[in-house]
Scaffold this active site. Structure first.
Site, mmCIF file in Angstrom:
data_model
loop_
_atom_site.group_PDB
_atom_site.id
_atom_site.type_symbol
_atom_site.label_atom_id
_atom_site.label_comp_id
_atom_site.label_asym_id
_atom_site.label_seq_id
_atom_site.Cartn_x
_atom_site.Cartn_y
_atom_site.Cartn_z
ATOM 1 N N ASP A 156 0.821 -1.212 0.000
ATOM 2 C CA ASP A 156 0.000 0.000 0.000
ATOM 3 C C ASP A 156 0.860 1.268 0.000
ATOM 4 O O ASP A 156 1.850 1.344 0.718
ATOM 5 C CB ASP A 156 -0.902 -0.032 1.237
ATOM 6 C CG ASP A 156 -2.047 0.960 1.142
ATOM 7 O OD1 ASP A 156 -2.231 1.546 0.060
ATOM 8 O OD2 ASP A 156 -2.756 1.135 2.144
ATOM 9 N N GLU A 260 -2.769 -0.225 -8.806
ATOM 10 C CA GLU A 260 -3.646 0.881 -8.420
ATOM 11 C C GLU A 260 -2.815 2.158 -8.395
ATOM 12 O O GLU A 260 -1.698 2.168 -7.872
ATOM 13 C CB GLU A 260 -4.228 0.638 -7.023
ATOM 14 C CG GLU A 260 -4.881 1.891 -6.432
ATOM 15 C CD GLU A 260 -5.894 1.603 -5.335
ATOM 16 O OE1 GLU A 260 -6.628 0.597 -5.449
ATOM 17 O OE2 GLU A 260 -5.942 2.361 -4.367
ATOM 18 N N LYS A 302 -8.984 9.808 9.173
ATOM 19 C CA LYS A 302 -8.912 8.415 9.598
ATOM 20 C C LYS A 302 -9.910 8.099 10.707
ATOM 21 O O LYS A 302 -10.004 8.829 11.682
ATOM 22 C CB LYS A 302 -7.511 8.108 10.115
ATOM 23 C CG LYS A 302 -6.396 8.518 9.167
ATOM 24 C CD LYS A 302 -6.191 7.496 8.092
ATOM 25 C CE LYS A 302 -5.133 7.960 7.100
ATOM 26 N NZ LYS A 302 -5.001 7.055 5.974
ATOM 27 N N HIS A 334 -9.951 5.509 -0.608
ATOM 28 C CA HIS A 334 -9.012 5.336 0.509
ATOM 29 C C HIS A 334 -9.564 5.951 1.784
ATOM 30 O O HIS A 334 -10.483 6.754 1.741
ATOM 31 C CB HIS A 334 -7.673 6.001 0.177
ATOM 32 C CG HIS A 334 -6.870 5.240 -0.824
ATOM 33 N ND1 HIS A 334 -5.517 5.410 -0.983
ATOM 34 C CD2 HIS A 334 -7.228 4.295 -1.723
ATOM 35 C CE1 HIS A 334 -5.076 4.609 -1.928
ATOM 36 N NE2 HIS A 334 -6.099 3.934 -2.408
#
Ligand code: ZN
Length: 483
Positions: A156, A260, A302, A334
């Protein structure tokens, strides 16, 4: 029918019972850690210890990297597969390597593919884990809980060629290429004049984009000269770098892996015209993307819900989703943890074809479990997190206000878990995970061992909490479309 060997152990994971070369192989827990138990005395390549249980011989195998490799060689389903070309995929950063049980309960019951191994370099550094550990935890988890349907492994937010090569060689089946170092954030402070002074737009580009309306599923994409210049200025280097990465690692399918592109960790929200520009330029370079993660309008902080104008988000998402379909890739979202107010909108506009990434929310649930089961330990960690917060926030974009978190002195033990309903308290714990997990006292780790013991003793509770919490993400997403 129960295999007789399994009856000698206090806790056997029932779904882990598999047969290999006519011998039974399964996972046990001794409430501190897990082991594989293999019937007989032929180790089949595993490194372990020969033990006698009742009248049986068996090999007790620790869950090491070597043994994970052997497991993967015997059981194909414990290897990751590329999942981004599946209709629905869902990233689950399991920072602690203990969330598999809860996650797999959710994904056994729905048709989305889980990306069980998903870590960024930042997360690895902060948790002192390696890409090997992360993948091994995923392989052991699918074996332990009998999940045979396939899962992904995501390197990632990788930026460097070396890092990309590393994780591909380990068998990761997806790279999230983070181009933020090549995206020019200063565009926000530059006037039109200054942009014009810095670049010369290639003539061919003017022909492609100017003086025409591009119709994408009924959305008209229109560039004026300044839009085009700004898009070119901001993204040109990122496009070149992505092309290089694609040619080096993906073009001839040297690895069975998806690509991605993430342009989300930047200062500049991706306007639909810019998304179109990036996609079209990459297509012209022969780059095939499997997913693209734009930076949407509003805030994706987040571990808390979406912050921003829902109508604008929905309008722009509709165009982004159409552009993704036009270029034959999926939209990737995301920081998708806890975005409950927009999940059904996402499900709807993507027509149920999406990739969502979540990570920190699994950690938050693990810490909520600590608040429930060991209030004193939680209090100690909370106080530590308050001290560590200023340092931690340098790495994460959050708008946390610590003064909104009640002093723990005023809360009874029973009231502690409710802290996890407050955004500011969530973010406090969310971003200090690295400091908490690596804290030391007299050269010994301060919390880590205690925490892992607690999570191991209460793994069933943790699994139930995750099943309910991640399950809620999935239910809301699926509300938005008909599968
Ligand atoms: Zn991202």
């Amino acid at each position: 029918m129960k295999h007789p060997l399994t009856t000698y152990f206090l806790e056997v994971y029932q779904e882990s019972i598999h047969i290999i070369h006519d011998k039974v192989l399964f996972v046990i827990s001794d409430h501190k850690t897990d082991y594989l138990i293999l019937e007989g005395n032929d180790s089949l390549g595993f490194f372990g210890e020969l033990i006698t249980v009742g009248s049986h011989q068996a090999i007790k195998i620790p869950l090491t990297h070597h043994n994970a490799n052997i497991l993967r060689s015997h059981f194909p389903f414990t290897n990751p597969i590329p999942v981004l070309r599946k209709k629905r995929s869902f990233g689950l950063g399991d920072r602690l390597g203990i969330a598999g049980e809860g996650h797999l309960r959710v994904f056994k019951a729905c048709d989305a593919y889980p990306v069980l191994a998903q870590q960024s370099m930042r997360e690895l550094t902060l948790t002192k884990r390696s890409y090997e550990d992360v993948l091994d935890a995923a392989s052991f988890a699918v074996f332990k809980f009998g999940y045979h349907d396939g899962f992904g492994a995501d390197g990632d937010h990788l930026k460097k060629m070396d890092d990309i090569e590393n994780v591909l060689k380990l068998g990761y089946t997806m790279i999230t290429l983070d181009c933020s170092d090549y995206i020019k954030n200063d565009v926000l402070t530059l006037s039109d004049e200054e942009i014009k002074n810095r670049i010369t737009l290639p003539e061919v580009m003017k022909k492609i984009y100017l003086d025409r309306e591009i119709n994408v599923e009924g959305h008209l994409i229109h560039f004026n000269e300044m839009d085009l210049m700004r898009a070119y200025y901001v993204y040109q280097d990122a496009i070149e770098y992505t092309t290089k990465v694609y040619q080096k690692f993906f073009k001839n399918q040297a690895y069975a892996a998806n690509l991605e592109l993430s342009i989300d960790e930047t200062m500049t929200p991706t306007k639909p015209v810019e998304h179109f520009f990036v996609a079209n330029e990459l297509k012209n370079q022969g780059v095939v993307l499997d997913t693209l993660a734009p930076r949407f309008c509003g805030e994706f902080q987040k571990g808390v819900d979406y912050i921003g104008d829902l109508n604008q988000f929905e309008r722009e998402l509709g165009v982004h989703a159409a552009i993704a379909r036009h270029f034959d890739y999926k939209l990737s979202i995301h920081s998708g943890s806890d975005k409950f107010s927009i999940f059904s909108i996402i499900g709807n506009h993507t027509k149920g074809i999406f990739h969502i990434k979540t990570a920190g929310t699994n950690w938050l649930e693990a810490m909520r479990l600590v608040a429930i089961k060991d209030p004193n330990l939680y209090r100690e960690i909370h106080a530590f997190a308050l001290d560590a917060f200023d340092e931690a926030r340098k790495l994460y974009h959050v708008t946390t206000d610590l003064t909104k978190i009640p002093s723990l002195k005023t809360l009874s033990d029973d009231e502690l878990p409710a802290l996890f309903q407050l955004n500011d308290a969530r973010q406090l714990i969310h971003i200090t995970y690295g400091a908490i997990l690596t804290a030391e006292n007299n050269q010994q780790d301060r919390f880590r061992t205690k925490l892992y013991r607690l999570w191991s003793s209460y793994h069933q509770e943790y699994a139930r909490m995750l099943e309910s919490h991640i399950g809620e993400h999935i239910r809301k997403l699926y509300d938005g479309f008909i599968s």
